[in-house]
Design a protein around this motif. Structure first.
Motif, short mmCIF file in Angstrom:
data_model
loop_
_atom_site.label_atom_id
_atom_site.label_comp_id
_atom_site.label_asym_id
_atom_site.label_seq_id
_atom_site.Cartn_x
_atom_site.Cartn_y
_atom_site.Cartn_z
N ARG A 107 7.37 1.02 -9.81
CA ARG A 107 8.54 1.80 -9.43
C ARG A 107 8.18 3.28 -9.32
O ARG A 107 8.64 3.96 -8.40
N ARG A 108 7.38 3.77 -10.24
CA ARG A 108 7.00 5.18 -10.20
C ARG A 108 6.22 5.51 -8.93
O ARG A 108 6.46 6.53 -8.28
N TRP A 109 5.31 4.63 -8.55
CA TRP A 109 4.55 4.88 -7.33
C TRP A 109 5.43 4.73 -6.09
O TRP A 109 5.22 5.42 -5.09
N ASP A 110 6.42 3.86 -6.17
CA ASP A 110 7.36 3.72 -5.06
C ASP A 110 8.19 5.00 -4.90
O ASP A 110 8.52 5.41 -3.78
N VAL A 111 8.55 5.63 -6.02
CA VAL A 111 9.27 6.91 -5.96
C VAL A 111 8.40 7.96 -5.28
O VAL A 111 8.86 8.72 -4.41
N VAL A 112 7.12 8.02 -5.68
CA VAL A 112 6.20 8.97 -5.06
C VAL A 112 6.11 8.72 -3.56
O VAL A 112 6.17 9.65 -2.75
N HIS A 113 5.97 7.47 -3.18
CA HIS A 113 5.85 7.12 -1.76
C HIS A 113 7.10 7.54 -0.99
O HIS A 113 7.01 8.12 0.09
N ARG B 201 0.04 1.22 -6.30
CA ARG B 201 1.19 0.49 -6.85
C ARG B 201 0.81 -0.92 -7.29
O ARG B 201 1.39 -1.48 -8.23
N ASN B 202 -0.19 -1.50 -6.65
CA ASN B 202 -0.60 -2.87 -6.98
C ASN B 202 -1.77 -2.93 -7.94
O ASN B 202 -2.31 -4.01 -8.18
N LYS B 203 -2.16 -1.78 -8.49
CA LYS B 203 -3.24 -1.78 -9.48
C LYS B 203 -2.77 -2.37 -10.81
O LYS B 203 -3.59 -2.83 -11.61
N VAL C 291 9.45 9.83 -1.71
CA VAL C 291 9.57 11.29 -1.61
C VAL C 291 8.57 11.83 -0.59
O VAL C 291 8.91 12.71 0.22
N CYS C 292 7.36 11.30 -0.61
CA CYS C 292 6.31 11.79 0.28
C CYS C 292 6.47 11.27 1.70
O CYS C 292 5.71 11.67 2.59
N ALA C 293 7.41 10.38 1.94
CA ALA C 293 7.78 10.01 3.31
C ALA C 293 8.85 10.96 3.84
O ALA C 293 8.85 11.32 5.02
N LEU D 179 0.33 17.90 4.19
CA LEU D 179 -0.95 17.27 3.87
C LEU D 179 -0.90 16.62 2.49
O LEU D 179 -1.34 15.47 2.31
N VAL D 180 -0.38 17.33 1.50
CA VAL D 180 -0.28 16.78 0.14
C VAL D 180 0.60 15.53 0.15
O VAL D 180 0.29 14.52 -0.49
N ALA D 181 1.73 15.60 0.87
CA ALA D 181 2.63 14.45 0.94
C ALA D 181 1.94 13.25 1.60
O ALA D 181 2.09 12.10 1.13
N LEU D 182 1.19 13.48 2.66
CA LEU D 182 0.48 12.39 3.33
C LEU D 182 -0.55 11.75 2.41
O LEU D 182 -0.72 10.53 2.39
N ILE D 183 -1.25 12.58 1.63
CA ILE D 183 -2.26 12.07 0.71
C ILE D 183 -1.60 11.23 -0.40
O ILE D 183 -2.04 10.11 -0.69
N LEU D 184 -0.56 11.79 -1.01
CA LEU D 184 0.10 11.08 -2.12
C LEU D 184 0.78 9.80 -1.64
O LEU D 184 0.84 8.81 -2.37
#
Length: 335
Positions: A113-119, A103-105, A121-123, A90-95
């Motif tokens: 890049r940081r948000w892409d790393v989060v994405h 990422r586009n904010k 890992v959470c995939a 659930l946490v991974a799906l939310i993040l």
């Protein structure tokens, strides 16, 4: 067919739809840094799933809701026993969703890049843990006479379930690579096809090993339909091989159909191996949850059946329309 069997089948269909559609979402996310050479290419990869990821997750929500309504005892035992694993999912799906939106904010490449790393890992996390969870459901877990899970988190990390996790992870990543080949043009598409060339054999070995172990479990345990599981497992293997051959011939649409059919067939095989149980007990077979002792009342199932009959066609039509609208390949850098 009894109403209990009908809803068991409907829940299986929902999980088939979820793994078929969300599977390539996970695969694209897992491949962000493997195939995306820069921020623009990673943005393009995310655009391939941007219009559809939220609709794909509806299948999971409906599957969970249907399980709660049709088989409340199954739902209670599953979510209490698998609490930590499901919380991680659930946490991974939310993040993962937060990463897509945030990422586009900012235009700063470091921020993106940081948000892409989060994405990414959470995939990986749910792609792995869904296989572990379903492996344990089919294999069985320690359940007492009150239908309470008596194991720990580490009980779930057994060899069969871990192989199930590797299978879903490898097959979903393969499915994602095939999807990228279908939805992009140019160098990114060529790299996705080359990725399929080595991911395919890895996924095939994992899937054959997992389904073979499942067949041995069904044969030894006495539950599930061995002939049906065998037939669907063979179909899954043929579909996977067909998808790989289609990629080699440059037929991306047929390749996606092949990997998709392999995912659906594998999911069907697991549910066939499980039925008539919904959660076998390794403590004592008499403590197992079945479609009979875990279900809601006949009246509840009847009302749910009418609701599903009325509203399901609208959901399917809307999602089909979405995929049709966004069917074209993407070209160029992400915004």
């Amino acid at each position: 067919m009894s109403l209990q069997d009908l809803w068991f089948t409907l829940i299986a269909v929902l999980w088939c739809g979820y793994f078929l559609l969300e599977g390539f979402d996970f695969g694209v996310g897992a491949l962000l840094f493997r195939l995306g050479r820069d921020e623009a290419e990673r943005g393009l990869m995310l655009r391939t799933i941007g219009p559809v990821w939220d609709g794909n997750e509806v299948w999971l929500l409906v599957a969970g809701g249907a399980t709660f309504a049709a088989f409340p005892q199954w739902y209670a035992t599953l979510f209490s026993g698998f609490y930590l694993a499901l919380l991680l999912i659930l946490v991974a799906l939310i993040l993962r969703v937060v990463a897509i939106e945030y990422r586009n904010k900012e235009s700063d490449p470091v921020w993106r890049r940081r948000w892409d790393v989060v994405h990414s890992v959470c995939a990986f996390v749910p792609a792995l843990l869904w296989g572990v969870a379903f492996g344990n459901i089919v294999r069985g877990v320690p359940i007492d006479a009150a239908h309470n899970y008596t194991g720990s988190f580490f009980t779930l990390l057994n060899p069969y379930a871990l192989l199930g996790g590797l299978t879903t992870l490898s097959v979903f990543v393969l499915h994602g690579a095939v999807f990228l080949a279908l939805k992009t043009e140019g160098d990114l598409r060529d790299r996705a096809r080359r990725e399929v060339a080595w991911l395919g054999p890895v996924a095939a070995v994992c899937a054959v090993g997992f389904l073979g172990w499942t067949l041995a479990h069904v044969h030894a345990g006495g539950h599930g339909d061995f002939a049906a599981v065998l037939g669907v497992s063979v179909l899954a293997a043929l579909a996977l091989v067909g998808g790989l051959l289609a990629t080699w011939r440059g037929r991306d649409g047929w390749a996606f159909a092949g990997t998709g059919l392999a995912i659906v067939a594998t999911t069907v095989a697991l549910f066939l191996a499980l039925h008539p149980d919904v959660m076998p007990s390794t403590t004592n077979a008499a403590y197992s949850l079945t479609v009979e002792n875990a279900s809601s009342s006949h009246y509840t199932l009847t009302v749910m059946s009418w609701v599903a009959l009325i509203f399901t066609p609208f959901v399917l039509l809307y999602q089909s329309w979405t995929y049709w609208i966004f069917r074209k390949r993407l070209i160029g850098a992400a915004s």
